[in-house]
Design a protein around this motif. Structure first.
Motif, mmCIF file in Angstrom:
data_model
loop_
_atom_site.group_PDB
_atom_site.id
_atom_site.type_symbol
_atom_site.label_atom_id
_atom_site.label_comp_id
_atom_site.label_asym_id
_atom_site.label_seq_id
_atom_site.Cartn_x
_atom_site.Cartn_y
_atom_site.Cartn_z
ATOM 1 N N ILE A 57 0.939 -0.841 -0.187
ATOM 2 C CA ILE A 57 -0.149 -0.160 -0.103
ATOM 3 C C ILE A 57 0.906 1.427 -0.033
ATOM 4 N N ALA A 58 1.921 0.928 0.572
ATOM 5 C CA ALA A 58 2.625 2.139 0.948
ATOM 6 C C ALA A 58 3.130 2.297 -0.430
ATOM 7 N N ARG A 59 3.853 1.582 -1.541
ATOM 8 C CA ARG A 59 4.201 1.823 -2.692
ATOM 9 C C ARG A 59 3.583 2.366 -3.327
ATOM 10 N N LEU A 60 2.110 1.992 -3.158
ATOM 11 C CA LEU A 60 1.489 2.276 -4.596
ATOM 12 C C LEU A 60 0.727 3.834 -3.635
ATOM 13 N N MET A 61 0.649 4.497 -2.695
ATOM 14 C CA MET A 61 0.901 5.720 -2.283
ATOM 15 C C MET A 61 2.279 6.378 -2.903
ATOM 16 N N ARG A 62 2.767 6.082 -2.871
ATOM 17 C CA ARG A 62 4.267 6.595 -3.686
ATOM 18 C C ARG A 62 4.092 7.012 -4.945
ATOM 19 N N LYS A 206 0.495 6.717 -22.436
ATOM 20 C CA LYS A 206 0.151 5.258 -21.281
ATOM 21 C C LYS A 206 1.161 5.123 -21.157
ATOM 22 N N LEU A 207 1.973 4.994 -22.252
ATOM 23 C CA LEU A 207 3.901 4.310 -21.882
ATOM 24 C C LEU A 207 4.488 5.031 -21.139
ATOM 25 N N THR A 208 4.161 6.794 -20.595
ATOM 26 C CA THR A 208 5.009 6.965 -19.781
ATOM 27 C C THR A 208 4.382 6.723 -18.084
ATOM 28 N N SER A 209 3.352 6.800 -18.214
ATOM 29 C CA SER A 209 2.739 6.866 -16.915
ATOM 30 C C SER A 209 3.505 5.647 -16.353
ATOM 31 N N ARG A 210 3.064 4.266 -17.252
ATOM 32 C CA ARG A 210 3.611 2.841 -16.993
ATOM 33 C C ARG A 210 5.104 2.639 -16.605
ATOM 34 N N ILE A 211 5.967 3.741 -16.916
ATOM 35 C CA ILE A 211 6.870 3.723 -17.158
ATOM 36 C C ILE A 211 7.412 4.406 -15.133
ATOM 37 N N MET A 212 6.531 5.328 -15.435
ATOM 38 C CA MET A 212 6.654 5.789 -14.068
ATOM 39 C C MET A 212 6.392 4.698 -13.135
ATOM 40 N N ARG A 214 6.611 1.781 -12.870
ATOM 41 C CA ARG A 214 6.843 0.596 -12.569
ATOM 42 C C ARG A 214 8.781 1.086 -12.182
ATOM 43 N N THR A 215 9.126 2.692 -11.722
ATOM 44 C CA THR A 215 9.795 2.859 -11.576
ATOM 45 C C THR A 215 9.674 3.302 -10.057
ATOM 46 N N VAL A 216 9.056 4.419 -9.935
ATOM 47 C CA VAL A 216 8.314 4.206 -8.555
ATOM 48 C C VAL A 216 8.551 3.625 -7.172
ATOM 49 N N TYR A 217 7.994 2.924 -8.183
ATOM 50 C CA TYR A 217 7.071 1.760 -7.010
ATOM 51 C C TYR A 217 8.168 1.075 -6.588
ATOM 52 N N TRP A 218 9.809 1.264 -6.622
ATOM 53 C CA TRP A 218 10.880 0.828 -5.867
ATOM 54 C C TRP A 218 11.484 1.646 -5.886
#
Length: 219
Positions: A57-62, A206-212, A214-218
């Motif tokens: 959840i914290a990573r989703l909120m990040r 959409k591609l830019t959002s997907r990249i964001m 996936r990287t921000v999750y970690w």
């Protein structure tokens, strides 16, 4: 006795650049200027969560926090290059409400014991450039960019709501209010003359959002 009337101040482009610099610093490192709406999560108690649930959840909120950093940058870039004052006013009002989202997500991240993304400055800079470019293309395209952005954010929030446990009412209440606001922002931009963006641009967004995400999750 004479009555003094207050005329609205007209900002120069330099004024607006300095204002944008201040807003960027507030967004990334300080306290953003909010509308002072109450945090939707304040009416709910903290729920019992397993450690793996809390971490996810914290990573989703990040991700959502970084999304709001991007939204601030997009709106400020668009407002800077908007042609019509009324378009600029709409964008700036939406940016104020997005600041509420930014503050709520930051507060929830702190409650969950996690941090903001280390990549926020990078995403802010890129989003500001995209917003400015959209504004230079013309107000109808800039407003269309808002419509498409908010539609994609709505879908993104739906996906997060499906992943957050029902008992975490604090996180869910924040995302649900954000979703309500994003839908309204899209409707306002569409009614103001926003035009549909070409398919390749929508796919690139959409591609830019997907990249964001996936990287921000970690990071």
């Amino acid at each position: 006795m004479t009555t003094r009337t207050h005329q609205p101040r007209h900002y120069t482009q330099l004024d607006r650049l300095l204002i944008n610099a201040d807003q960027a610093l507030r967004t990334l490192f300080g306290r953003p200027q909010t509308t002072e709406r109450p945090n939707p999560a304040s009416d709910h108690d903290e729920s019992e969560l397993r450690e793996d649930q809390r971490r996810h959840i914290a990573r989703l909120m990040r991700i959502n926090h970084t999304g709001e950093v991007c939204a601030q940058a997009l709106y400020q870039g668009q407002a800077l290059t908007a042609k019509l004052p009324e378009t600029r006013d709409r964008l700036e009002r939406s940016a104020e409400e997005e600041n509420d989202h930014l503050a709520w997500c930051a507060e929830r991240l702190e409650e969950l014991g996690d941090r903001k993304s280390l990549l926020n400055p990078v995403w802010y800079a890129g989003s500001f450039a995209m917003g400015a470019a959209a504004g230079l293309a013309g107000d109808k395209w800039s407003l269309g960019f808002v419509v498409e952005t908010e539609r994609q954010v709505e879908n993104h929030l739906n996906g997060h709501l499906e992943q957050i446990p029902a008992q975490d009412e604090k996180s869910r209440s924040i995302l649900e209010q954000m979703k309500t606001d994003e839908v309204r922002h899209a409707q306002v931009a569409k009614a103001a003359g926003g035009t549909d963006l070409p398919g390749p641009i929508r796919q690139a967004m959409k591609l830019t959002s997907r990249i964001m995400t996936r990287t921000v999750y970690w990071v």
